[in-house]
Write a protein that holds these residues in place. Structure first.
Motif, PDB file in Angstrom:
ATOM      1  N   GLN A 647       0.842  -1.200   0.000  1.00  0.00           N
ATOM      2  CA  GLN A 647       0.000   0.000   0.000  1.00  0.00           C
ATOM      3  C   GLN A 647       0.880   1.255   0.000  1.00  0.00           C
ATOM      4  N   LYS A 648       0.339   2.340  -0.624  1.00  0.00           N
ATOM      5  CA  LYS A 648       1.017   3.629  -0.631  1.00  0.00           C
ATOM      6  C   LYS A 648       0.525   4.469   0.539  1.00  0.00           C
ATOM      7  N   GLY A 649       1.412   5.304   1.079  1.00  0.00           N
ATOM      8  CA  GLY A 649       1.037   6.199   2.161  1.00  0.00           C
ATOM      9  C   GLY A 649       2.019   7.339   2.313  1.00  0.00           C
ATOM     10  N   GLU A 650       1.750   8.198   3.264  1.00  0.00           N
ATOM     11  CA  GLU A 650       2.577   9.386   3.493  1.00  0.00           C
ATOM     12  C   GLU A 650       3.330   9.227   4.803  1.00  0.00           C
ATOM     13  N   VAL A 651       4.625   9.596   4.776  1.00  0.00           N
ATOM     14  CA  VAL A 651       5.450   9.539   5.984  1.00  0.00           C
ATOM     15  C   VAL A 651       5.096  10.727   6.868  1.00  0.00           C
ATOM     16  N   VAL A 652       4.636  10.419   8.086  1.00  0.00           N
ATOM     17  CA  VAL A 652       4.218  11.498   9.002  1.00  0.00           C
ATOM     18  C   VAL A 652       5.186  11.653  10.173  1.00  0.00           C
ATOM     19  N   GLU A 653       6.089  10.696  10.328  1.00  0.00           N
ATOM     20  CA  GLU A 653       7.000  10.809  11.459  1.00  0.00           C
ATOM     21  C   GLU A 653       8.208   9.933  11.197  1.00  0.00           C
ATOM     22  N   VAL A 654       9.393  10.449  11.554  1.00  0.00           N
ATOM     23  CA  VAL A 654      10.626   9.689  11.421  1.00  0.00           C
ATOM     24  C   VAL A 654      11.251   9.591  12.801  1.00  0.00           C
ATOM     25  N   ALA A 655      11.497   8.357  13.288  1.00  0.00           N
ATOM     26  CA  ALA A 655      12.059   8.166  14.615  1.00  0.00           C
ATOM     27  C   ALA A 655      13.501   8.627  14.654  1.00  0.00           C
ATOM     28  N   GLU A 656      14.000   8.854  15.837  1.00  0.00           N
ATOM     29  CA  GLU A 656      15.375   9.301  15.984  1.00  0.00           C
ATOM     30  C   GLU A 656      16.321   8.219  15.481  1.00  0.00           C
ATOM     31  N   GLY A 657      17.257   8.607  14.682  1.00  0.00           N
ATOM     32  CA  GLY A 657      18.182   7.640  14.079  1.00  0.00           C
ATOM     33  C   GLY A 657      17.702   7.186  12.707  1.00  0.00           C
ATOM     34  N   GLY A 658      16.428   7.424  12.400  1.00  0.00           N
ATOM     35  CA  GLY A 658      15.900   7.107  11.069  1.00  0.00           C
ATOM     36  C   GLY A 658      15.690   5.647  10.795  1.00  0.00           C
ATOM     37  N   ARG A 659      15.780   4.794  11.802  1.00  0.00           N
ATOM     38  CA  ARG A 659      15.593   3.369  11.563  1.00  0.00           C
ATOM     39  C   ARG A 659      14.134   3.006  11.414  1.00  0.00           C
ATOM     40  N   GLU A 660      13.234   3.745  12.035  1.00  0.00           N
ATOM     41  CA  GLU A 660      11.800   3.464  11.947  1.00  0.00           C
ATOM     42  C   GLU A 660      11.087   4.720  11.508  1.00  0.00           C
ATOM     43  N   ILE A 661      10.002   4.524  10.763  1.00  0.00           N
ATOM     44  CA  ILE A 661       9.178   5.641  10.317  1.00  0.00           C
ATOM     45  C   ILE A 661       7.729   5.282  10.537  1.00  0.00           C
ATOM     46  N   VAL A 662       6.892   6.306  10.631  1.00  0.00           N
ATOM     47  CA  VAL A 662       5.445   6.128  10.775  1.00  0.00           C
ATOM     48  C   VAL A 662       4.809   6.585   9.469  1.00  0.00           C
ATOM     49  N   VAL A 663       3.979   5.685   8.885  1.00  0.00           N
ATOM     50  CA  VAL A 663       3.345   5.955   7.596  1.00  0.00           C
ATOM     51  C   VAL A 663       1.846   6.041   7.806  1.00  0.00           C
ATOM     52  N   GLN A 664       1.196   7.083   7.230  1.00  0.00           N
ATOM     53  CA  GLN A 664      -0.251   7.244   7.283  1.00  0.00           C
ATOM     54  C   GLN A 664      -0.856   6.529   6.079  1.00  0.00           C
ATOM     55  N   LEU A 665      -1.591   5.421   6.321  1.00  0.00           N
ATOM     56  CA  LEU A 665      -2.273   4.649   5.272  1.00  0.00           C
ATOM     57  C   LEU A 665      -3.768   4.861   5.458  1.00  0.00           C
ATOM     58  N   GLY A 666      -4.314   5.908   4.830  1.00  0.00           N
ATOM     59  CA  GLY A 666      -5.718   6.232   5.058  1.00  0.00           C
ATOM     60  C   GLY A 666      -5.907   6.646   6.497  1.00  0.00           C
ATOM     61  N   LEU A 667      -6.816   5.935   7.210  1.00  0.00           N
ATOM     62  CA  LEU A 667      -7.028   6.198   8.622  1.00  0.00           C
ATOM     63  C   LEU A 667      -6.091   5.395   9.508  1.00  0.00           C
ATOM     64  N   LEU A 668      -5.287   4.526   8.860  1.00  0.00           N
ATOM     65  CA  LEU A 668      -4.407   3.647   9.622  1.00  0.00           C
ATOM     66  C   LEU A 668      -2.993   4.191   9.606  1.00  0.00           C
ATOM     67  N   ARG A 669      -2.392   4.247  10.810  1.00  0.00           N
ATOM     68  CA  ARG A 669      -0.985   4.595  10.925  1.00  0.00           C
ATOM     69  C   ARG A 669      -0.199   3.317  11.231  1.00  0.00           C
ATOM     70  N   MET A 670       0.967   3.183  10.537  1.00  0.00           N
ATOM     71  CA  MET A 670       1.755   1.958  10.704  1.00  0.00           C
ATOM     72  C   MET A 670       3.206   2.332  10.906  1.00  0.00           C
ATOM     73  N   LYS A 671       3.828   1.740  11.941  1.00  0.00           N
ATOM     74  CA  LYS A 671       5.255   1.952  12.196  1.00  0.00           C
ATOM     75  C   LYS A 671       6.012   0.784  11.550  1.00  0.00           C
ATOM     76  N   VAL A 672       6.947   1.135  10.662  1.00  0.00           N
ATOM     77  CA  VAL A 672       7.716   0.104   9.937  1.00  0.00           C
ATOM     78  C   VAL A 672       9.182   0.494   9.933  1.00  0.00           C
ATOM     79  N   ASN A 673      10.047  -0.520   9.624  1.00  0.00           N
ATOM     80  CA  ASN A 673      11.463  -0.244   9.439  1.00  0.00           C
ATOM     81  C   ASN A 673      11.676   0.543   8.162  1.00  0.00           C
ATOM     82  N   ALA A 674      12.659   1.375   8.149  1.00  0.00           N
ATOM     83  CA  ALA A 674      12.904   2.233   6.980  1.00  0.00           C
ATOM     84  C   ALA A 674      13.288   1.427   5.754  1.00  0.00           C
ATOM     85  N   ASP A 675      13.918   0.251   5.935  1.00  0.00           N
ATOM     86  CA  ASP A 675      14.302  -0.543   4.762  1.00  0.00           C
ATOM     87  C   ASP A 675      13.173  -1.418   4.239  1.00  0.00           C
ATOM     88  N   GLU A 676      11.952  -1.286   4.819  1.00  0.00           N
ATOM     89  CA  GLU A 676      10.802  -2.044   4.350  1.00  0.00           C
ATOM     90  C   GLU A 676       9.865  -1.189   3.516  1.00  0.00           C
TER      91      GLU A 676
END
Length: 780
Positions: A647-676
């Motif tokens: 799924q496509k989404g917008e990055v709304v938050e980047v964790a310190e160090g940049g290893r994890e990011i939070v992506v807004q997928l519609g109404l769902l927010r998902m925290k994933v690794n940056a290399d995923e």
């Protein structure tokens, strides 16, 4: 066509015929093959070859037709035609042939198709008569015994006879029990047609009856008791009547056979023809023979040909083409080198092709049609006729010159031999000139060096030789066209131990011209051997390159196949996972819809469906991870694809160090690794808000159309549209749903009434679609 029997004998044609005869299944086929000779026309030979070709293909695919029961009944048919009564065995043979005819016809019609037109047309002509066949089977047993069921009269006569004989036996058994003392042996003896008692001679007056015989010693007299005389006479009368009835039955059956004798004669000929075709096919299969092509332009092209009477392991294949650019082939070389075998091979294969037989060749060969085949091979010296070898050869050549034409093949062995060498060579060249003038094709063997020079000078002649290995003193039997042969007599003598001085004296005794000729031939042979070695090496390299290429192609094909197989397996697995997830999602939604009455709202169902579908990976279209993307290259506000869910989404938050990011997928927010994730689009404009960077407002239409969609589809799209509109800071949008039955309209408005982004909604005005549209005011 004028080919005499002597030619067939010299070329050993009949020996090959004997081998083909062994493959025949019937006496009719054997008789036909033994009488086989060249066919009268090239069209007839081509037709015969086509029939044998069909028989060979049917033999390979389905086996030999069932020829069991086919025998030569022509003599019986002739007797039946003139009204004679046939024997039981002859009638059974007729029935067997009728049955075999039916089986063979059914066999070929069942297995044959468009691939076997000649076999099918041939068996279509076979005559069948089940009526006559069944009459014979009803009356006669397989061993020729006339059955009781042959007629009611015969059954009755045999029954009466058996009854009378049983009564006689009972009476005689009584005599055996009551007159044991006067009998020589307690048995019943047959004398003539009478059943008798063996009575001691001294007691012969104690039994009334007729004396039928005495023993050799005179001690026993055989008496037919008066009590059974009348019964025995009656049994004899019944036996006579039985014989008359049997004769009548056989005569009636013979008349039935005579009535169909003409088509049965035709059947015999057709069955013999079929058997001969399949016998030729069997022989061709055994010899690995191929079908030749008949040419009408006088050209022979034999490729990898061998003499069929030589053992296959020992026969050296022969390649020769003549009759096109040159009409005469002069073969030279030492004795026992295979020159005569070459002549016989060409002649014999020509006869076989014109007789409709396949040829033992490694490749498809061509044979010219001959009206005459003239052969002079072998030493035919005759003491009885006072003929020398030379005279015998000349007599044969004189006869050839009388019949040779442009459609003749002439085979001459040791042309000009048996006389003075100079005269013999001159005479040989004159004979060759005469055959050339008549347009005949000639293959001749010779030892004369003058004929080697003649072949060089003549525009339509070519030298040839049978190779001889001087080192081993053995012939190789390989024919070399274009190169004359050397006699090698002096060289062979030297290797066999002849003193050197004798060898040198012999060399000095050769004429200068002969020496030059031998030297030229020697150089030509050396050059030919070098060329052949180079060609063989080139062929080996070519074969090696071909093997490497084929191995590479096989490996590449194997890798591609393995890759495709793995792709297919992965796609099938992904599809199965997707289908399973969708089925489970649909089941959950269906269950919740049934229970939602007051507890579950429409927007909650939409949210649930979005979360379920976002959990389903798109295995079929998932792009490969760009491993070069680093964490620092994904800023807040960028558009990315989460690879795990597709799924496509917008990055709304980047964790310190940049290893994890939070992506807004519609109404769902998902925290994933940056290399995923895969970066799709960087933000065009950036704004800093409370540590969170958002992308620039993207273009969102002021209205959306959901007409024609199901309620679930429409609610899902409306929900996503409202999210985009809020992000784009649109205060007011319009949803077009149409009027229709009102289900879609009411569902959408009910959904809007409970949506968190909707401030209020109202039906569209006169210029906004009326009740077919809903105007939505958003919380901005």
């Amino acid at each position: 066509m004028a080919i005499d029997e002597r030619t067939y004998t010299i070329l050993e044609f009949d020996k090959v015929i004997d081998e083909i005869v062994e493959r025949a299944a019937t006496s009719l086929g054997r008789e036909r093959i033994k009488a086989m000779r060249c066919l009268p026309t090239p069209e007839a030979a081509d037709e015969e070859l086509e029939c044998v070709d069909e028989a060979l293909r049917m033999l390979f695919q389905f086996g030999v037709p069932p020829f069991g029961g086919v025998s030569d009944i022509r003599g019986s048919l002739q007797n039946a035609q003139i009204g004679s009564t046939l024997s039981p065995h002859a009638l059974v043979a007729v029935a067997d042939l009728l049955e075999a005819t039916r089986r063979i016809r059914r066999y070929i019609l069942r297995h044959g198709g468009e691939s076997f037109p000649r076999l099918q047309n041939t068996v279509q002509e076979l005559f069948e008569d089940r009526t006559v066949e069944e009459k014979i089977r009803h009356a006669l047993d397989v061993d020729g015994t006339v059955l009781d069921e042959a007629s009611p009269t015969l059954r009755q006569l045999r029954a009466e006879r058996r009854t009378v004989q049983a009564r006689v036996r009972e009476v005689l058994d009584g005599f055996l029990r009551s007159h044991q003392k006067i009998l020589q042996d307690p048995i019943v003896a047959m004398r003539g047609n009478s059943l008798c008692l063996p009575v001691r001679v001294e007691y012969k007056n104690q039994i009334r009856g007729i004396i039928r015989d005495y023993s050799a010693s005179g001690a026993t007299v055989y008496i037919e008791p008066q009590a059974v005389v009348e019964q025995n006479q009656r049994a004899e009368r019944l036996a006579v009547e039985e014989e008359r009835e049997i004769e009548r039955i056989l005569h009636t059956l013979s008349q039935a056979v005579g009535a169909i004798s003409k088509p049965l004669f035709a059947n015999v000929e057709i069955l013999a023809l079929l058997d001969s075709w399949f016998a030729k096919a069997e022989w061709a299969k055994r010899e690995d023979a191929l079908r030749p092509r008949i040419r009408l332009d006088g050209v022979w092209d034999l490729r990898q040909a061998r003499h069929p009477l030589l053992p296959r392991a020992e026969a050296v294949p022969l390649d020769i083409r003549f009759g096109e650019s040159f009409h005469m082939v002069l073969i030279t070389g030492p004795n026992t080198g295979g020159k005569t075998v070459t002549l016989k091979t060409v002649g014999l294969l020509t006869l076989l092709a014109m007789a409709g037989c396949f040829l033992p060749t490694g490749h498809t060969s061509e044979v010219a049609w001959c009206q005459t085949l003239c052969v002079d091979i072998g030493d035919e010296q005759s003491i009885e006729q006072s003929l020398s070898t030379f005279s015998s050869h000349m007599r044969n050549i004189v006869a050839m010159l009388q019949s040779a034409t442009k459609d003749s093949l002439v085979l001459l062995d040791e042309l000009g031999a048996g006389t003075d060498p100079s005269e013999g060579a001159a005479l040989a060249m004159a004979i060759l000139d005469e055959f050339y003038a008549r347009g005949s094709r000639v293959i001749a063997t010779t030892h004369y060096p003058e004929l080697k020079a003649y072949a060089f000078r003549h525009p339509s002649a070519v030298n040839a030789s049978v190779e001889f290995d001087v080192d081993t003193l053995r012939p190789t039997y390989r024919l070399r066209v274009g190169v004359p042969g050397r006699s090698n007599a002096i060289t062979i003598a030297a290797r066999l131990g002849l003193p050197e001085r004798v060898v040198e004296r012999a060399r000095h005794g050769l004429e200068a011209e002969n020496i030059r000729m031998e030297d030229v031939i020697s150089q030509m042979e050396s050059a030919r051997r070098q060329a052949e070695e180079a060609l063989a090496e080139a062929e080996q390299e070519k074969a090696r390159a071909k093997e490497l290429r084929e191995a590479w192609e096989r490996r590449n094909e194997r890798l591609l196949s393995e890759e495709q197989r793995r792709r297919d397996e992965a796609a099938a697995l992904a599809k199965a996972i997707v289908e399973n997830a969708r089925r489970e999602a649909e089941a959950v939604i269906q269950e919740l819809r049934q229970l939602r009455a007051e507890t579950v709202k429409d927007h909650e169902l939409v949210e649930l469906r979005k979360r379920l579908e976002s959990a389903v990976p798109d295995a079929m279209e998932r792009p490969r991870t760009d491993r070069k993307t680093t964490q620092e290259s994904i800023p807040v506000g960028a558009v990315v694809r989460v690879l795990s869910v597709g799924q496509k989404g917008e990055v709304v938050e980047v964790a310190e160090g940049g290893r994890e990011i939070v992506v807004q997928l519609g109404l769902l927010r998902m925290k994933v690794n940056a290399d995923e994730v895969e970066l799709l689009e960087r933000p065009k404009a950036q704004a800093q808000t409370a540590g969170v960077r958002r992308s620039a407002v993207k273009s969102v239409p002021l209205q959306m159309d959901v007409r024609g969609e199901t309620l679930d589809e429409a609610l899902y799209r409306v929900d996503k549209y409202l999210d985009d509109a809020v992000v784009a800071h649109l205060p007011r949008v319009t949803v077009i749903h149409g009027k229709g039955t009102g289900v879609l309209r009411d569902g959408v408005r009910r959904f809007l009434g409970n949506h968190q982004h909707v401030k209020s909604w109202a039906p569209g005005g006169p210029g906004e679609g009326g009740d077919g549209a809903t105007v939505v005011t958003l919380n901005i």
